[in-house]
Design an enzyme around this catalytic site. Sequence first.
Site, PDB file in Angstrom:
ATOM      1  N   ARG A  42     -23.885  15.428   3.480  1.00 44.02           N
ATOM      2  CA  ARG A  42     -23.171  14.337   4.148  1.00 44.02           C
ATOM      3  C   ARG A  42     -22.206  14.961   5.131  1.00 44.02           C
ATOM      4  O   ARG A  42     -21.315  15.723   4.736  1.00 44.02           O
ATOM      5  CB  ARG A  42     -22.428  13.466   3.134  1.00 44.02           C
ATOM      6  CG  ARG A  42     -21.440  12.532   3.793  1.00 44.02           C
ATOM      7  CD  ARG A  42     -20.909  11.461   2.890  1.00 44.02           C
ATOM      8  NE  ARG A  42     -21.930  10.471   2.613  1.00 44.02           N
ATOM      9  CZ  ARG A  42     -21.683   9.262   2.123  1.00 44.02           C
ATOM     10  NH1 ARG A  42     -20.448   8.897   1.840  1.00 44.02           N
ATOM     11  NH2 ARG A  42     -22.674   8.428   1.891  1.00 44.02           N
ATOM     12  N   GLN A  84     -29.719   5.558   2.430  1.00 42.19           N
ATOM     13  CA  GLN A  84     -29.310   4.176   2.170  1.00 42.19           C
ATOM     14  C   GLN A  84     -30.409   3.201   2.576  1.00 42.19           C
ATOM     15  O   GLN A  84     -30.663   2.209   1.897  1.00 42.19           O
ATOM     16  CB  GLN A  84     -28.020   3.863   2.943  1.00 42.19           C
ATOM     17  CG  GLN A  84     -27.504   2.462   2.719  1.00 42.19           C
ATOM     18  CD  GLN A  84     -26.961   2.253   1.316  1.00 42.19           C
ATOM     19  OE1 GLN A  84     -26.119   3.006   0.855  1.00 42.19           O
ATOM     20  NE2 GLN A  84     -27.446   1.218   0.624  1.00 42.19           N
ATOM     21  N   ASP A 103     -21.866  -3.837   7.774  1.00 42.68           N
ATOM     22  CA  ASP A 103     -21.249  -2.606   7.270  1.00 42.68           C
ATOM     23  C   ASP A 103     -19.803  -2.608   7.770  1.00 42.68           C
ATOM     24  O   ASP A 103     -19.439  -3.411   8.645  1.00 42.68           O
ATOM     25  CB  ASP A 103     -22.025  -1.383   7.795  1.00 42.68           C
ATOM     26  CG  ASP A 103     -21.526  -0.070   7.198  1.00 42.68           C
ATOM     27  OD1 ASP A 103     -20.805  -0.106   6.179  1.00 42.68           O
ATOM     28  OD2 ASP A 103     -21.850   0.996   7.770  1.00 42.68           O
ATOM     29  N   HIS A 126     -27.983   6.891   8.297  1.00 39.62           N
ATOM     30  CA  HIS A 126     -27.797   6.916   6.838  1.00 39.62           C
ATOM     31  C   HIS A 126     -29.163   6.606   6.196  1.00 39.62           C
ATOM     32  O   HIS A 126     -29.357   5.560   5.570  1.00 39.62           O
ATOM     33  CB  HIS A 126     -26.734   5.882   6.437  1.00 39.62           C
ATOM     34  CG  HIS A 126     -26.178   6.055   5.065  1.00 39.62           C
ATOM     35  ND1 HIS A 126     -26.590   7.057   4.194  1.00 39.62           N
ATOM     36  CD2 HIS A 126     -25.238   5.337   4.373  1.00 39.62           C
ATOM     37  CE1 HIS A 126     -25.913   6.944   3.063  1.00 39.62           C
ATOM     38  NE2 HIS A 126     -25.102   5.921   3.150  1.00 39.62           N
ATOM     39  N   CYS A 134     -24.135  -1.814   2.423  1.00 39.03           N
ATOM     40  CA  CYS A 134     -24.281  -0.520   1.743  1.00 39.03           C
ATOM     41  C   CYS A 134     -23.083  -0.194   0.854  1.00 39.03           C
ATOM     42  O   CYS A 134     -23.193   0.640  -0.045  1.00 39.03           O
ATOM     43  CB  CYS A 134     -24.514   0.592   2.759  1.00 39.03           C
ATOM     44  SG  CYS A 134     -23.088   0.930   3.810  1.00 39.03           S
ATOM     45  N   ARG A 153     -30.174   3.197  -4.784  1.00 39.11           N
ATOM     46  CA  ARG A 153     -29.959   4.533  -4.231  1.00 39.11           C
ATOM     47  C   ARG A 153     -30.563   5.576  -5.171  1.00 39.11           C
ATOM     48  O   ARG A 153     -31.218   6.535  -4.733  1.00 39.11           O
ATOM     49  CB  ARG A 153     -28.455   4.818  -4.057  1.00 39.11           C
ATOM     50  CG  ARG A 153     -27.749   3.990  -2.995  1.00 39.11           C
ATOM     51  CD  ARG A 153     -28.241   4.309  -1.598  1.00 39.11           C
ATOM     52  NE  ARG A 153     -28.029   5.695  -1.245  1.00 39.11           N
ATOM     53  CZ  ARG A 153     -26.872   6.213  -0.795  1.00 39.11           C
ATOM     54  NH1 ARG A 153     -25.815   5.427  -0.615  1.00 39.11           N
ATOM     55  NH2 ARG A 153     -26.781   7.497  -0.483  1.00 39.11           N
TER      56      ARG A 153
HETATM   57  N1  NVA Z   1     -20.823   3.286   8.174  1.00 43.48           N
HETATM   58  C1  NVA Z   1     -20.110   3.718   6.985  1.00 43.48           C
HETATM   59  C2  NVA Z   1     -21.042   3.867   5.826  1.00 43.48           C
HETATM   60  C3  NVA Z   1     -20.390   4.265   4.532  1.00 43.48           C
HETATM   61  C4  NVA Z   1     -21.372   4.453   3.404  1.00 43.48           C
HETATM   62  C5  NVA Z   1     -19.405   5.044   7.275  1.00 43.48           C
HETATM   63  O1  NVA Z   1     -20.016   5.913   7.909  1.00 43.48           O
HETATM   64  O2  NVA Z   1     -18.254   5.197   6.887  1.00 43.48           O
HETATM   65  N1   CP Z   2     -23.197   3.479   0.589  1.00 42.22           N
HETATM   66  C1   CP Z   2     -22.738   4.732   0.423  1.00 42.22           C
HETATM   67  O1   CP Z   2     -23.286   5.691   0.955  1.00 42.22           O
HETATM   68  O2   CP Z   2     -21.645   4.829  -0.375  1.00 42.22           O
HETATM   69  P1   CP Z   2     -20.748   6.136  -0.621  1.00 42.22           P
HETATM   70  O3   CP Z   2     -19.976   6.383   0.628  1.00 42.22           O
HETATM   71  O4   CP Z   2     -19.863   5.734  -1.781  1.00 42.22           O
HETATM   72  O5   CP Z   2     -21.650   7.278  -0.955  1.00 42.22           O
END
Ligand code: NVA
Ligand code: CP
Length: 307
Positions: free
Chosen positions: A101, A131, A224, A128, A264, A292
Amino acid sequence: MTRHFLRDDDLSQAEQLEILELASRLKRDRFAERPLEGPRTVAVVFDKSSTRTRVSFAVGIAELGGNPLIITTANSQLGGKETPADTARVLERQVAAIVWRTFAQAGLEEMANGTRVPVVNGLSDDFHPCQLLADLLTIREHRGELAGQTVTFVGDGSCNMAQSYLLAGATAGMHVRIAAPADYAPTPSVIADAERAAERTGGSVAVFTDPQQAVAGADVVVTDTWVSMGREAETAARLEQLSRYQVNAELMELAKPDANFLHCLPADRGFEVSADVLDGPRSLIWDEAENRLHAQKALLVWLLRQA
Ligand code: NVA
Ligand code: CP
């Protein structure tokens, strides 16, 4: 040949379906596949915060017979201290796969180019894709075949989730609509890539600025956060531009009468979604979060088979 999963269109429509079917099988029979027996280790690296991704990969790797090694950038040499390519060369001698990540998609590409083990995007600024496998699994479970369904993402069209919906939805043969202010539209090259995928699968892609128009007749409505990780300094401008894009009961009225809602998570009730929609009967968010686990286990099984 080693396969990586850095963006949603790294999989063909047939491969995506194969993984979703395997995920359904693993959901019914959790310990049916044990490719990491030994245990072999999978590194799961975090440059950004996480609850779902961390838990579902840790649990999933253990259920596949393996050992999850969770690494956070703060206490490793990654994150500007050592290059992704050098890190990959160290990890590949000891682990079966790498999940990362991070911020820039380019870092993931550098990592993947530098290693013989599969690299999985656990979320980047651009995409992502893990997801999306969970979201598609959830839609299949509740609404049946993906091809031909209309899914509308409302909100920050430039965020990783919107862009992954474009690529994964088009790959699945879905009709993907994005409703976003012009300043928060998806990257043009991602729209073009999604259009190419849609041509192959019979799906389609459309970008709107009007949320009402985009949601009309949709099977699934998705949103989101308006402030993705790394964008916190832009919060005030984002709230101002995106406030017209809240998914609430009034907007959901325009979708199909049995339309579902996905997010998500984590969610900000009262901002991108009203609490009554997020916690209401059409919302599938808890199945989506559970999926997930099943989707990522299937992805790892599939990637390890290609290696
Ligand atoms: N778009 C959000 C998704 C979190 C799972 C982010 O990148 O923070
Ligand atoms: N949806 C998702 O990726 O959640 P986290 O940021 O908690 O991993």
